[in-house]
Design a protein around this motif. Structure first.
Motif, PDB file in Angstrom:
ATOM      1  N   LEU A 146      32.718  22.909  33.804  1.00 14.27           N
ATOM      2  CA  LEU A 146      31.937  21.743  32.761  1.00 14.27           C
ATOM      3  C   LEU A 146      30.576  22.016  32.221  1.00 14.27           C
ATOM      4  CD1 LEU A 146      33.695  18.845  34.328  1.00 14.27           C
ATOM      5  CD2 LEU A 146      34.657  20.141  32.406  1.00 14.27           C
ATOM      6  N   PRO A 147      30.151  22.862  31.554  1.00 13.29           N
ATOM      7  CA  PRO A 147      28.845  23.014  30.983  1.00 13.29           C
ATOM      8  C   PRO A 147      28.318  21.403  30.677  1.00 13.29           C
ATOM      9  CG  PRO A 147      30.281  24.599  29.884  1.00 13.29           C
ATOM     10  CD  PRO A 147      31.265  23.452  30.362  1.00 13.29           C
ATOM     11  N   GLY A 148      26.874  21.235  31.055  1.00  9.32           N
ATOM     12  CA  GLY A 148      26.309  20.114  30.640  1.00  9.32           C
ATOM     13  C   GLY A 148      26.747  18.985  31.409  1.00  9.32           C
ATOM     14  N   VAL A 149      27.842  18.876  32.393  1.00 10.09           N
ATOM     15  CA  VAL A 149      27.889  17.921  33.120  1.00 10.09           C
ATOM     16  C   VAL A 149      27.483  18.337  34.711  1.00 10.09           C
ATOM     17  CG1 VAL A 149      29.803  16.616  34.209  1.00 10.09           C
ATOM     18  CG2 VAL A 149      30.137  17.254  31.791  1.00 10.09           C
TER      19      VAL A 149
ATOM     20  N   THR B   7      26.288  14.418  39.123  1.00 15.68           N
ATOM     21  CA  THR B   7      26.838  13.500  38.522  1.00 15.68           C
ATOM     22  C   THR B   7      28.290  13.262  38.389  1.00 15.68           C
ATOM     23  OG1 THR B   7      24.866  13.720  36.751  1.00 15.68           O
ATOM     24  CG2 THR B   7      26.944  12.207  35.954  1.00 15.68           C
ATOM     25  N   PHE B   8      28.984  14.439  38.197  1.00 16.93           N
ATOM     26  CA  PHE B   8      30.395  14.504  38.297  1.00 16.93           C
ATOM     27  C   PHE B   8      31.032  13.721  39.857  1.00 16.93           C
ATOM     28  CE2 PHE B   8      33.947  17.558  39.860  1.00 16.93           C
ATOM     29  CZ  PHE B   8      34.743  16.992  39.020  1.00 16.93           C
TER      30      PHE B   8
ATOM     31  N   THR C 248      30.384  10.064  39.823  1.00 15.48           N
ATOM     32  CA  THR C 248      31.182   9.393  38.704  1.00 15.48           C
ATOM     33  C   THR C 248      32.478   9.179  39.375  1.00 15.48           C
ATOM     34  OG1 THR C 248      29.813  10.153  37.125  1.00 15.48           O
ATOM     35  CG2 THR C 248      31.932   9.196  36.439  1.00 15.48           C
ATOM     36  N   ALA C 249      33.160  10.490  40.027  1.00 14.93           N
ATOM     37  CA  ALA C 249      34.519  10.450  40.370  1.00 14.93           C
ATOM     38  C   ALA C 249      34.744   9.581  41.594  1.00 14.93           C
ATOM     39  CB  ALA C 249      34.771  11.896  40.854  1.00 14.93           C
TER      40      ALA C 249
ATOM     41  N   ALA D 264      34.396   5.876  40.445  1.00 15.10           N
ATOM     42  CA  ALA D 264      35.530   5.484  39.791  1.00 15.10           C
ATOM     43  C   ALA D 264      36.844   4.925  40.475  1.00 15.10           C
ATOM     44  CB  ALA D 264      36.004   6.496  38.680  1.00 15.10           C
TER      45      ALA D 264
ATOM     46  N   VAL E 280      29.127  21.455  36.527  1.00 15.66           N
ATOM     47  CA  VAL E 280      30.411  21.640  37.456  1.00 15.66           C
ATOM     48  C   VAL E 280      30.873  23.003  37.316  1.00 15.66           C
ATOM     49  CG1 VAL E 280      32.370  20.610  37.784  1.00 15.66           C
ATOM     50  CG2 VAL E 280      30.744  19.200  36.961  1.00 15.66           C
ATOM     51  N   ASN E 281      30.720  23.856  38.356  1.00 15.82           N
ATOM     52  CA  ASN E 281      31.488  25.109  38.579  1.00 15.82           C
ATOM     53  C   ASN E 281      30.883  25.957  37.501  1.00 15.82           C
ATOM     54  OD1 ASN E 281      33.206  24.323  40.365  1.00 15.82           O
ATOM     55  ND2 ASN E 281      34.648  23.565  39.039  1.00 15.82           N
TER      56      ASN E 281
ATOM     57  N   GLN F 201      35.105  18.138  46.768  1.00 13.88           N
ATOM     58  CA  GLN F 201      35.578  16.923  46.412  1.00 13.88           C
ATOM     59  C   GLN F 201      36.554  16.163  46.855  1.00 13.88           C
ATOM     60  OE1 GLN F 201      36.768  18.002  41.934  1.00 13.88           O
ATOM     61  NE2 GLN F 201      35.270  19.640  42.417  1.00 13.88           N
TER      62      GLN F 201
END
Ligand code: ATP
Ligand code: MG
Lengths: 248, 430
Positions: free
Chosen positions: A90-93, A97-98, A101-102, A105, A142-143, A158
């Protein structure tokens, strides 16, 4: 307990799962082995709710809840986790943060308080250390640019953060070096306990030396054709799928 | 066949006839001549129609068919200003300079109202944005009342400055046509952060003339954030001399119709121009970025990256022309535009255009159009992130990538905030 009964599913009108029957009691770890293209990943996607898979029959329940009727995020909140065979970039995420957020959530969905950035960082660093991951991986997308092995570790990270009650690990061992394999196996073993169960999809008996399963199932052409104890994995390794299927 | 109230071009021409003796500089022959010349051009051409190539995808009929009045004589009293990004700011309300709202004290160079400084502007006004070039420039020249005038002397670092444009809704359709003149002498530097806000049935038609002399650097961040009733049609002309840099980053998110038209000319060796931006449209909106880059000298570099996000029934346009003159050897030109369509009813038209007359050049362009990636969305949702939040993360990731190229931190923060605000409003509306 995960209970799958007579599950059939198709992609683009092509039937892939042809009646899966499988039970994973709470607290147990089961392994699924099977040739390429037999439907292992399809099963994991159907259970986690990916689009494009049409369930044409049967059922899948987790602790009595009909998971097939839930949105993917609801399944996650209910405790289901899938470690992807091919983790998505996920470029830019940002990874931090990922992950936060997970985690938040899911905590929110369960009525728990959310973690602030500091609390999260502390927790993440702790878990990453156990997986021998460098802090640097929090800062990256992310990755993005992760090596194959780093991606798999990020999946386990994760899992370690989200603490699912059932984890499906789709070939998490593929592409790992021997040390990484042990680290990942330790990560899974650390989760084991009376409230955790797992479905470990693998091609290699070696992983099952580290994560010793309660049961091993053989999936061929969309069906579980044979089930047994850990020794079944060794048998497959020695004789191949054809012989095992013929004997079944 | 006469309409009771003249609309569109005829309405503006009638207004010019009535106002010309009252407009700023009405007693200056040179300006009268310039305005009269502009009126002739505008009368001959009117508003551009879709038959004109550069306006094929953007229909100005809603503007041409409306009747706009001038803003009220002067809006008095307190006005809510957007969050300040810099210590110094020039504030314009309905296109008119408001010294009481501006904070320009202590600045050594010329910066302030164009209307109050017309004599100094004479040699430059209309030099880059010629009345005959574009109908909207003609309209602006004919009717402009004020604008920002900056003249930075040689070697001076003008620091950070803000340009705030606010349109106040007078309860009837109105139009204003600010004229901004920005000049940087050799080696000067300036970062300008521009915010346009406003409401009501309004046409905001600014024209910029930007001159970047040898070795000067002008960073120009723009946030066009008026409400969805506003037509924003802006035209920029920039000339960049040897070793100079013009950096434009525009966020267009809000107006009913936005046209962000930039003409940049690299006139001396080793000049550089970066034009980047993010444009977003929600249901019923239209965004258009049209750039034209003139490589007229050797060893110049240009970089363009534009991102478009379209939701609902909306339309986006990107037209980018790179013209490389025969003299412009060793030109390095790059252009990329990427669109993200969040709805099946959204539509993007993208037209890159390269015209190259030099043989030793490196020019590339690319375009991508796509929906949100299903695998990415599923990955996020499988981690328990609700669908709407997962989409927001992916849209933000797409947009933030464009802003990453901005090096000035204050500007980057302001632009990022503008992007996030837009997305937050979409979420609230959905
Ligand atoms: N999107 C798709 N469209 C059409 N067929 C598909 C699609 N995805 C999977 N398949 C097919 O479904 C079958 C099962 O694939 P699946 O990925 O579940 O196998 P697998 O057991 O995980 O294999 P491997 O061990 O190689 O990972 C294969 O024949 C595959 O080609
Ligand atoms: Mg697979």
């Amino acid at each position: 307990m995960l209970r799958i009964e007579g599950l059939t599913a198709e992609i683009d009108g092509k039937q892939i799962l042809k009646g899966i029957d499988l039970e994973v009691p709470t607290g147990e770890v089961h392994a699924i082995m099977g040739p390429n293209g037999s439907g292992k990943s399809t099963l994991s996607y159907v259970l986690s709710g990916r689009e494009g898979y049409e369930v044409t029959g049967g059922s899948a329940t987790f602790d009595g809840h009909d998971i097939l009727a839930m949105e993917p995020e609801e399944r996650a909140a209910a405790g289901l986790f899938l470690a992807f065979q091919y983790p998505v970039e996920l470029p830019g995420v940002g990874n931090a943060t990922f992950l936060r957020t997970a985690l938040n959530a899911q905590r929110k969905a369960r009525g728990e308080s959310e973690l602030d950035a500091m609390q999260f960082l502390k927790l993440a660093r702790e878990r990453m250390k156990a997986l021998s991951m460098s802090d640097d991986m929090l800062k990256r997308g992310v990755n993005v640019g992760f090596s194959g092995g780093e991606k798999k570790r990020n999946e386990i990270l994760q899992m370690a953060l989200l603490k699912p009650s059932i984890a499906i690990l789709d070939e998490t061992d593929s592409g790992l070096d021997i040390d990484a394999l042990k680290i990942v196996a330790d990560g899974v073993n650390a989760m084991r306990g009376p409230d955790f169960s797992a479905l470990v999809i693998t091609h290699y008996q070696r992983l099952l030396d580290y994560i010793v399963p309660d049961r091993v199932h053989v999936l061929m052409q969309g069906r579980i054709v044979k089930s047994g104890g850990p020794e079944l994995a060794k048998e497959l390794e020695a004789q191949g799928y054809a012989a095992v299927q013929a004997a079944a | 066949m006469t309409a009771p109230v003249a609309t569109g071009a005829a309405g503006f021409l009638a207004r010019y006839e009535g106002l010309k003796v009252h407009l700023p500089g009405a007693r200056k022959p040179w300006l009268n001549t310039l305005r009269a010349d502009a009126a002739v051009h505008f009368a001959a051409r009117g508003f551009p129609t879709r038959r004109i190539e550069q306006w094929k995808y953007t229909d100005l009929a809603p503007v041409a068919q409306s009747s706009f009045a001038e803003p009220l004589t002067m809006v008095e009293g307190a006005i809510a200003l957007p969050v300040a990004n810099a210590a110094h700011r020039a504030v314009f309300v309905d296109g008119r300079f408001r010294s009481d709202l501006s904070t320009l004290d202590g600045l050594a160079h010329r910066v302030g109202s164009l209307a109050q400084d017309l004599n100094a502007a004479e040699p430059f006004l209309g030099a880059l944005a010629k009345p005959g070039s574009e109908p909207l420039v003609a309209l602006n020249t004919m009717l402009f009342e004020d604008g920002l005038f900056i003249d930075l002397p040689e070697g001076l670092d003008g620091g950070l400055l803000e340009l705030v444009s606010i349109a106040v809704d007078p309860g009837r359709p109105f139009a204003f046509h600010p004229r901004h003149l920005i000049r940087l002498a050799a080696g000067a530097r300036l970062t300008l952060i521009e915010t346009a806000t406003g409401r009501g049935q309004c046409l905001h038609n600014p024209v910029f003339e930007i001159e970047v002399a040898e070795g000067a650097t002008f960073t120009h961040g723009r946030m066009l954030q008026e409400e969805a009733t506003v037509f924003h049609l802006s035209t920029i002309y920039a000339a960049i001399a040897a070793g100079g840099t013009y950096d434009n980053f525009t966020v267009a998110a809000g107006p009913r119709l936005t046209r962000n038209e930039i003409h940049a000319a690299l006139t001396g060796p080793k000049a550089a121009c970066h034009m980047n931006g993010a444009q977003m449209a929600a249901d019923g909106q239209h965004v258009d970025t049209t750039t034209s880059l003139d490589h007229a000298a050797p060893d110049c570099a240009s970089r363009q990256t534009y991102k478009t996000v379209l939701a609902g029934r909306s339309r986006g346009v990107f037209q980018g022309k790179i013209f490389v003159h025969q003299a412009a050897q060793k030109t390095d030109g790059y252009q990329m535009n990427q669109a993200l369509l969040l709805s099946e009813n959204a539509e993007i038209d993208s037209k890159p255009q390269l015209e190259i007359y030099a043989d030793d050049v490196k020019c590339s362009h690319g375009a991508t159009v796509g929906a949100l990636d299903a695998d990415s969305l599923f990955y996020l949702r499988s981690r328990g992130i609700p669908e709407s939040q997962a989409k927001a993360m992916l849209v933000e990731a797409f947009l933030h990538e464009a802003v990453e190229t901005v090096t000035d931190e204050t500007l980057r923060t302001a632009l990022t905030r503008a992007l996030d605000n837009w997305w937050a409003r979409q979420g609230a509306a959905a």
